[in-house]
Design a protein around this motif. Structure first.
Motif, mmCIF file in Angstrom:
data_model
loop_
_atom_site.group_PDB
_atom_site.id
_atom_site.type_symbol
_atom_site.label_atom_id
_atom_site.label_comp_id
_atom_site.label_asym_id
_atom_site.label_seq_id
_atom_site.Cartn_x
_atom_site.Cartn_y
_atom_site.Cartn_z
ATOM 1 N N LEU A 65 0.835 -1.196 0.000
ATOM 2 C CA LEU A 65 0.000 0.000 0.000
ATOM 3 C C LEU A 65 0.871 1.248 0.000
ATOM 4 O O LEU A 65 1.787 1.379 0.820
ATOM 5 N N ASN A 66 0.592 2.155 -0.942
ATOM 6 C CA ASN A 66 1.318 3.421 -1.036
ATOM 7 C C ASN A 66 0.297 4.558 -0.998
ATOM 8 O O ASN A 66 -0.633 4.584 -1.804
ATOM 9 N N VAL A 67 0.483 5.484 -0.067
ATOM 10 C CA VAL A 67 -0.440 6.608 0.093
ATOM 11 C C VAL A 67 0.319 7.912 -0.096
ATOM 12 O O VAL A 67 1.297 8.175 0.619
ATOM 13 N N ASN A 68 -0.111 8.707 -1.081
ATOM 14 C CA ASN A 68 0.518 10.002 -1.356
ATOM 15 C C ASN A 68 2.041 9.896 -1.439
ATOM 16 O O ASN A 68 2.780 10.702 -0.865
ATOM 17 N N GLY A 69 2.517 8.860 -2.150
ATOM 18 C CA GLY A 69 3.945 8.722 -2.408
ATOM 19 C C GLY A 69 4.748 8.039 -1.321
ATOM 20 O O GLY A 69 5.968 7.932 -1.430
ATOM 21 N N LYS A 70 4.091 7.543 -0.281
ATOM 22 C CA LYS A 70 4.786 6.878 0.823
ATOM 23 C C LYS A 70 4.231 5.467 1.015
ATOM 24 O O LYS A 70 3.020 5.273 1.059
ATOM 25 N N PHE A 71 5.132 4.490 1.136
ATOM 26 C CA PHE A 71 4.694 3.137 1.433
ATOM 27 C C PHE A 71 4.299 3.037 2.905
ATOM 28 O O PHE A 71 4.935 3.629 3.776
ATOM 29 N N ILE A 72 3.236 2.271 3.147
ATOM 30 C CA ILE A 72 2.667 2.169 4.477
ATOM 31 C C ILE A 72 2.919 0.781 5.050
ATOM 32 O O ILE A 72 2.724 -0.229 4.372
ATOM 33 N N SER B 227 -3.324 6.469 7.708
ATOM 34 C CA SER B 227 -2.247 7.025 6.884
ATOM 35 C C SER B 227 -2.786 7.901 5.764
ATOM 36 O O SER B 227 -2.052 8.670 5.158
ATOM 37 N N MET B 228 -4.087 7.797 5.478
ATOM 38 C CA MET B 228 -4.719 8.611 4.456
ATOM 39 C C MET B 228 -5.376 9.852 5.062
ATOM 40 O O MET B 228 -6.053 10.617 4.371
ATOM 41 N N GLY B 229 -5.202 10.039 6.369
ATOM 42 C CA GLY B 229 -5.844 11.158 7.024
ATOM 43 C C GLY B 229 -7.302 10.895 7.326
ATOM 44 O O GLY B 229 -8.082 11.828 7.553
ATOM 45 N N ILE B 230 -7.685 9.613 7.320
ATOM 46 C CA ILE B 230 -9.065 9.231 7.613
ATOM 47 C C ILE B 230 -9.139 8.699 9.047
ATOM 48 O O ILE B 230 -8.418 7.780 9.414
ATOM 49 N N HIS C 148 -8.165 8.984 -4.861
ATOM 50 C CA HIS C 148 -8.038 8.285 -6.136
ATOM 51 C C HIS C 148 -7.214 7.018 -5.921
ATOM 52 O O HIS C 148 -6.196 7.037 -5.231
ATOM 53 N N VAL C 149 -7.647 5.933 -6.533
ATOM 54 C CA VAL C 149 -6.987 4.645 -6.350
ATOM 55 C C VAL C 149 -6.459 4.123 -7.682
ATOM 56 O O VAL C 149 -7.156 4.183 -8.700
ATOM 57 N N ASN C 150 -5.223 3.646 -7.653
ATOM 58 C CA ASN C 150 -4.618 3.050 -8.843
ATOM 59 C C ASN C 150 -3.929 1.756 -8.420
ATOM 60 O O ASN C 150 -3.040 1.771 -7.570
ATOM 61 N N TYR C 151 -4.347 0.640 -8.999
ATOM 62 C CA TYR C 151 -3.728 -0.646 -8.674
ATOM 63 C C TYR C 151 -2.757 -1.020 -9.774
ATOM 64 O O TYR C 151 -3.126 -1.135 -10.942
ATOM 65 N N GLU C 152 -1.484 -1.195 -9.384
ATOM 66 C CA GLU C 152 -0.458 -1.596 -10.349
ATOM 67 C C GLU C 152 -0.233 -3.100 -10.249
ATOM 68 O O GLU C 152 0.274 -3.604 -9.238
ATOM 69 N N ALA C 153 -0.606 -3.809 -11.314
ATOM 70 C CA ALA C 153 -0.543 -5.270 -11.298
ATOM 71 C C ALA C 153 0.885 -5.800 -11.416
ATOM 72 O O ALA C 153 1.161 -6.919 -10.990
ATOM 73 N N ILE C 154 1.805 -5.025 -12.002
ATOM 74 C CA ILE C 154 3.169 -5.513 -12.220
ATOM 75 C C ILE C 154 3.821 -5.900 -10.890
ATOM 76 O O ILE C 154 4.447 -6.956 -10.767
ATOM 77 N N ASN D 234 -4.094 8.306 -3.680
ATOM 78 C CA ASN D 234 -3.684 9.709 -3.656
ATOM 79 C C ASN D 234 -4.871 10.609 -3.339
ATOM 80 O O ASN D 234 -5.978 10.381 -3.820
ATOM 81 N N SER D 235 -4.623 11.637 -2.546
ATOM 82 C CA SER D 235 -5.650 12.629 -2.270
ATOM 83 C C SER D 235 -5.726 13.613 -3.434
ATOM 84 O O SER D 235 -4.827 13.665 -4.282
ATOM 85 N N ASP D 236 -6.800 14.382 -3.478
ATOM 86 C CA ASP D 236 -7.006 15.319 -4.583
ATOM 87 C C ASP D 236 -5.873 16.335 -4.697
ATOM 88 O O ASP D 236 -5.521 16.765 -5.790
ATOM 89 N N ASP D 237 -5.300 16.722 -3.573
ATOM 90 C CA ASP D 237 -4.278 17.777 -3.587
ATOM 91 C C ASP D 237 -2.852 17.238 -3.692
ATOM 92 O O ASP D 237 -1.886 18.001 -3.638
ATOM 93 N N TYR D 238 -2.693 15.899 -3.853
ATOM 94 C CA TYR D 238 -1.345 15.340 -3.949
ATOM 95 C C TYR D 238 -0.799 15.470 -5.370
ATOM 96 O O TYR D 238 -1.481 15.179 -6.349
ATOM 97 N N GLU D 239 0.462 15.900 -5.464
ATOM 98 C CA GLU D 239 1.148 15.983 -6.753
ATOM 99 C C GLU D 239 2.606 15.590 -6.556
ATOM 100 O O GLU D 239 3.291 16.120 -5.671
#
Length: 298
Positions: A37-44, A66-69, A133-139, A146-151
């Motif tokens: 699991l990676n949240v806003n660029g950090k592995f959890i 870790s997502m601020g929830i 936003h959720v993105n699953y990388e199968a590789i 990622n939160s809306d304000d993460y870049e």
């Protein structure tokens, strides 16, 4: 030029010596590999790994912090209440496919589940309901949230601190525009060019995937099957010749290997300034610990 070729041959020998040894110790299938699991660029780090059930990904509610929830759990009613940073509430009952947001019912594809004394919720439903936003990388079997304000900050890759730069590099989801040869994924091994973090190739027990990082994205540019070098995809030609193929240009000065073990540790391997093989071992507390501190010149 001769020195470059000699150095490259030495590095490739290091790769080829270690790679078969690790791949032969891979009895488990890809489907058994834990999801990271990676949240806003950090592995959890989680006490219970996310799991895949009926093509839906579930994560323990403790990971939501870790997502601020914020969350609470009522063991009597089996209801977990989630609240995001905007104060929006979401109520989910274990075993029920109906959730409530601001007292409005929402249909879920699958109900929350209880496993090993932990409550797990469907990450895509929860994230999107609360503005993530959720993105699953199968590789690599990694879920990115990622939160809306993460870049992503591309300066993370070009910074002088190679340790942080390389950890940032593997924290980007790998994208590809070609059909993958397959998914093995029983372990991960990264090979970075000496002194760089903007490219790597990933070994997963059978396949080698070449990745370059541009404009904040990790892009797979090619792949080959190590058991049959004629099977390739993307920009990797069949039966690639290492010392002449353009895809190997970033590694002309050598490469550094970071290898995940199956005992909660990771190993780094490189050649020092005198050409001597050096190996380091460290404990993994979180996935990004695969990338270890090395001398500055590496």
């Amino acid at each position: 030029m001769k020195k470059i070729i000699v150095a490259l041959i030495t590095v490739l020998s290091l790769i080829l010596m270690s790679y078969p040894h690790i791949s032969h110790a891979a009895p488990k299938g890809y489907e058994e590999r834990p999801v990271e699991l990676n949240v806003n660029g950090k592995f959890i780090s989680t006490d219970v790994h996310p799991i895949m059930d009926n093509n839906r990904l579930f994560i323990p509610i403790r990971s939501l912090a870790s997502m601020g929830i914020h969350y609470s759990w009522n063991a009597t009613t089996k209801v977990t209440t989630l609240k995001n940073k905007n104060g929006e509430y979401l109520k989910i009952t274990v075993g029920s496919t109906t959730a409530y947001k601001a007292d409005q019912p929402l249909k879920m594809d699958q109900a929350a589940i209880s496993k090993g004394g932990r409550v797990l919720v469907p990450i895509r439903f929860v994230s999107e309901a609360l503005g993530y936003h959720v993105n699953y990388e199968a590789i690599r079997k990694i879920v990115f949230v990622n939160s809306d304000d993460y870049e992503f900050d591309m300066n993370m890759i070009t910074q002088d601190d190679l340790l942080s730069a390389r950890r940032a590099a593997i924290s980007l989801p790998i994208t590809t525009d070609f059909k993958l040869l397959g998914l093995q994924g029983t372990y991960h091994e990264y090979s970075f060019p000496v002194g760089r973090a903007d490219a790597y190739f990933l070994l997963d027990g059978r396949h080698c995937t070449f990745v370059e990082i541009k404009e904040g994205k990790a892009i797979a540019i090619g792949q080959y099957d190590d058991t049959d070098r004629s099977r390739t995809a993307g920009k990797v030609p069949p039966n690639m010749v290492y010392d002449t193929d353009p895809i190997m240009k970033p590694y002309n000065k050598g490469s550094v290997l970071f290898m995940e073990n199956r005992d909660g540790t990771a190993k780094a391997a490189y050649n020092d300034e005198n050409g001597k093989r050096v190996e380091l071992k460290t404990k993994i507390n979180v996935y990004s610990d695969i990338i270890q501190p090395l001398p500055d010149y590496q």
